[in-house]
Design a protein around this motif. Structure first.
Motif, PDB file in Angstrom:
ATOM      1  N   ILE A  37      -5.997   9.766  -9.223  1.00 55.93           N
ATOM      2  CA  ILE A  37      -6.445   9.165  -7.898  1.00 55.93           C
ATOM      3  C   ILE A  37      -7.228   7.913  -7.959  1.00 55.93           C
ATOM      4  O   ILE A  37      -7.139   7.155  -6.966  1.00 55.93           O
ATOM      5  N   ILE A  40       0.823  -1.227  -0.031  1.00 54.68           N
ATOM      6  CA  ILE A  40       0.046   0.089  -0.006  1.00 54.68           C
ATOM      7  C   ILE A  40       0.659   1.195  -0.008  1.00 54.68           C
ATOM      8  O   ILE A  40       0.574   2.118  -0.836  1.00 54.68           O
ATOM      9  N   ILE A  41       1.921   1.295   0.781  1.00 53.02           N
ATOM     10  CA  ILE A  41       2.849   2.496   0.690  1.00 53.02           C
ATOM     11  C   ILE A  41       3.500   2.687  -0.318  1.00 53.02           C
ATOM     12  O   ILE A  41       3.799   3.637  -1.006  1.00 53.02           O
ATOM     13  N   ILE A 101      -4.674   5.330  -7.928  1.00 56.06           N
ATOM     14  CA  ILE A 101      -4.119   4.976  -6.897  1.00 56.06           C
ATOM     15  C   ILE A 101      -4.898   4.000  -6.142  1.00 56.06           C
ATOM     16  O   ILE A 101      -4.498   2.935  -5.518  1.00 56.06           O
ATOM     17  N   VAL A 102      -6.227   4.208  -5.923  1.00 57.43           N
ATOM     18  CA  VAL A 102      -7.130   3.288  -5.347  1.00 57.43           C
ATOM     19  C   VAL A 102      -7.043   1.943  -5.868  1.00 57.43           C
ATOM     20  O   VAL A 102      -6.914   0.837  -5.279  1.00 57.43           O
ATOM     21  N   ASN A 137       2.691   1.692  -3.266  1.00 58.41           N
ATOM     22  CA  ASN A 137       1.703   2.293  -4.350  1.00 58.41           C
ATOM     23  C   ASN A 137       1.344   3.647  -4.070  1.00 58.41           C
ATOM     24  O   ASN A 137       1.281   4.299  -5.005  1.00 58.41           O
ATOM     25  N   LEU A 138       1.568   4.087  -2.778  1.00 54.37           N
ATOM     26  CA  LEU A 138       1.217   5.471  -2.701  1.00 54.37           C
ATOM     27  C   LEU A 138       2.401   6.359  -3.065  1.00 54.37           C
ATOM     28  O   LEU A 138       2.400   7.435  -3.600  1.00 54.37           O
ATOM     29  N   THR A 189      -3.592   0.130  -5.480  1.00 49.42           N
ATOM     30  CA  THR A 189      -3.324  -0.521  -4.445  1.00 49.42           C
ATOM     31  C   THR A 189      -3.826  -1.928  -4.087  1.00 49.42           C
ATOM     32  O   THR A 189      -3.307  -2.531  -3.411  1.00 49.42           O
ATOM     33  N   SER A 221       2.311   6.841  -6.802  1.00 46.46           N
ATOM     34  CA  SER A 221       1.012   7.628  -6.921  1.00 46.46           C
ATOM     35  C   SER A 221       1.836   8.980  -6.874  1.00 46.46           C
ATOM     36  O   SER A 221       1.555   9.902  -7.744  1.00 46.46           O
ATOM     37  N   ALA A 222       2.517   9.365  -6.013  1.00 51.88           N
ATOM     38  CA  ALA A 222       3.162  10.644  -5.424  1.00 51.88           C
ATOM     39  C   ALA A 222       4.190  10.886  -6.472  1.00 51.88           C
ATOM     40  O   ALA A 222       4.207  12.271  -7.072  1.00 51.88           O
TER      41      ALA A 222
END
Length: 584
Positions: free
Chosen positions: A216, A141-142, A219-220, A144-145, A223, A148-149
């Protein structure tokens, strides 16, 4: 506020709009004109019903939009391409596939390259960089974040950097013009530059919003896929992109309809991004966007009297026409058959398209310095209205002094015969006949247009019984007919040949050369007329000339040498020599 499905895209010096009547592309060409092309086509989701299923339609619309976008950009670019010879490859490709086939192939290749570049920039690089953090033991999850960032950072950096390019900045101005125009249309206000200008340039249904919301949604969605190997992740993201696009498309449609707080919160980041991708347009760019939307929606816009006056003033002022306000009023008044007071007090009245086109034709003639009186085909002289056109000299106020001095010699208790030589429009002779009922006037000229114009003016002022046109090379015909006159009045050509090129454009480009040139010294016609004048004048007959400001002595000397007496020079209101008059 009206809810509509009008959408658009900024292109090179223009705007494309998709509306109920089709796809309209408006481009401001290098010569300043707006070219509008309308293609009657339905969105792909309406052509194929299966593609109108929610989520699926988002991917279909994305592909369709890319194709339309590339075609539209190619069309707008065609106006600005320099004249270059086609390459051998282009010629070979067109021979093999034809123009349409070659274009379709180029569009397909361009689209594929664009998708590959986008995949590499926004999927490949972020995925590769985020993989570096895997060794730190971070959760999927991290990771993927982080990915995305990085993707969002690349997007914002890319938008910021290209906005600094001059050509892209202008495209972003057209992007702002597109949004403002759609806002104005949704607000159900008339599509004018003034109305459109007051609306904001940030719109919730913008493609910039789509790009950000795509990030956005991805990201969802990404993840939930875990964190496998690089190629596994890259392929999975490419495969899932149609679903991401489909979900984002539904979200964008909802944002375009809703006024809820949640909708505003979701739209806010994308709207802020539009501060990079849209810039404040100028009025000329707004005009292009308006033309595009109106064509896309099949709207026929009728301008008001006030708008036409503003347009005319602007065009003539930019062309350095000093009397631009008065000329605009006169030209619009001619087209509408109204006076200036009516125009000023009825500025909100709409003007039909035919009269609008006629107005702009006249304005463009004046812009090219055609004299206003030629355009109006009317000139006032001695309080009378005369028909004038190219081919006759426009009567001037200074020439009224010649008429006034001639009228002083006409007594009320006897009849007079008057000859107006080189009559042009007939203004001098007709004015004398109109103002002195005891006169009969012959009007003489050598050319066809003065003949037609003079005869028309004779009839216009009801003088057919006392005024006659005679076609003659100076006095040749009346000498042959042995006619005699009490007064010979003439405003002959008197400008030196070398001076004509120094005259104002509206004189040297439009007024007849034959009515201007007096030969090398400007005295050619005075000499000829003075020499022959005694053959047609009665005893004590009057000869009256209009002259150039520096010809008083020379012309009066010619008359004195011929035997004229009481020769005098009359000055105009500016203090310049204007008339020479004497008795035979």
């Amino acid at each position: 506020m009206r809810k509509c499905d009008v959408g658009g895209q900024a292109i090179i010096e223009g705007v494309m709009m998709r509306g109920s009547k089709g796809l309209a592309t408006a481009v401001r060409t290098p010569n300043g004109k707006i070219e509008v092309k309308v293609k009657k086509t339905k969105p792909i989701t309406k052509k194929y019903r299966i593609l109108n299923i929610p989520v699926i339609r988002g991917a279909a619309v994305l592909i369709d939009s890319l194709i339309v976008s590339i075609n539209t950009l190619n069309y707008s670019a065609s106006f600005f391409e320099e004249d270059e010879e086609e390459s051998k490859f282009d010629i070979w490709l067109k021979k093999k596939l034809g123009d349409k086939g070659a274009n379709d192939l180029i569009v397909t290749i361009t689209m594929m390259i664009s998708l590959l570049v986008a995949a590499g920039l926004f999927l490949g690089i972020p995925t590769a960089v985020a993989s570096i953090f895997k060794s730190m033991g971070l959760s999927p999850i991290i990771l993927n974040l982080i990915e995305s960032a990085i993707r969002i950072t690349i997007l914002i950096s890319y938008m910021y950097l290209i906005s600094k390019l001059d050509d892209i900045y202008r495209v972003f101005q057209y992007h702002g013009a597109e949004h403002k125009t759609i806002f104005c249309y949704e607000a159900e206000e008339k599509l004018t530059v003034e109305n459109v200008r007051k609306f904001g340039r940030l719109h919730p249904r913008c493609g910039t919003n789509f790009l950000f919301l795509t990030m956005i949604v991805s990201i969802v969605l990404f993840t939930l896929t875990g964190w496998g190997g690089f190629w596994q992740r890259l392929i999975l993201r490419i495969v899932l992109m149609p679903i991401v696009a489909g979900i984002t498309y539904e979200l964008i449609k909802w944002l375009g309809r809703t006024e809820s707080k949640l909708g505003k919160i979701i739209a806010y980041p994308g709207l802020k991004l539009q501060e990079l991708t849209t810039k404040e347009p100028d009025d000329a760019q707004l005009e292009v966007a308006i033309k595009s939307l109106m064509a896309a929606e099949g709207i026929e816009y009728k301008k008001t009297i006030g708008e036409l006056l503003i347009d005319g003033n602007k065009i003539l002022k930019e062309a350095d026409v000093e009397t631009y306000i008065l000329d605009t009023q006169l030209l619009l008044g001619k087209v509408l058959g109204k006076d200036k007071l009516y125009l000023i007090t009825n500025k909100e009245e709409e003007v039909n398209k035919f009269k609008e086109r006629e107005f702009y034709k006249l304005i463009n003639k004046r812009k090219e310095k055609m004299p206003i009186k030629y355009i109006l085909k009317s000139a006032e002289f001695m309080g009378l209205d005369f028909h004038v056109q190219e081919g006759v000299l426009i009567p001037r106020g200074d020439t009224e002094i010649l008429v006034e001095e001639t009228l002083k010699t006409i007594e009320d208790d006897r009849e007079y015969t008057v000859c107006d030589l080189c009559c042009g429009s007939g203004a001098i002779g007709i004015s004398i006949a109109y103002l002195r009922e005891n006169t009969k006037v012959d009007l003489i000229d050598y050319y066809d247009i003065p003949e037609r114009v003079t005869k028309r003016n004779i009839t216009k002022h009801n003088l057919n019984s006392r005024a006659t046109f005679i076609k003659s090379d100076l006095l040749e015909e009346v000498i042959n007919q042995q006619k005699k006159y009490d007064i010979l009045v003439s405003n002959p050509p008197y400008i030196k040949e070398e001076v004509i090129e120094t005259l104002m454009d509206d004189v040297k480009k439009y007024e007849p050369h034959t009515a201007l040139s007096g030969g090398e010294d400007g005295l050619y016609f005075y000499k000829k007329i003075v020499d022959d004048s005694d053959k047609i004048l009665n005893k004590d007959g009057i000869l009256a000339f209009e002259i150039g400001h520096d010809q008083g002595k020379e012309v009066s000397d010619l008359m004195i040498e011929k035997g004229y007496k009481n020769v005098r020079i009359v000055k105009d209101l500016a203090g310049h020599d204007r008339v020479v008059i004497g008795e035979l």
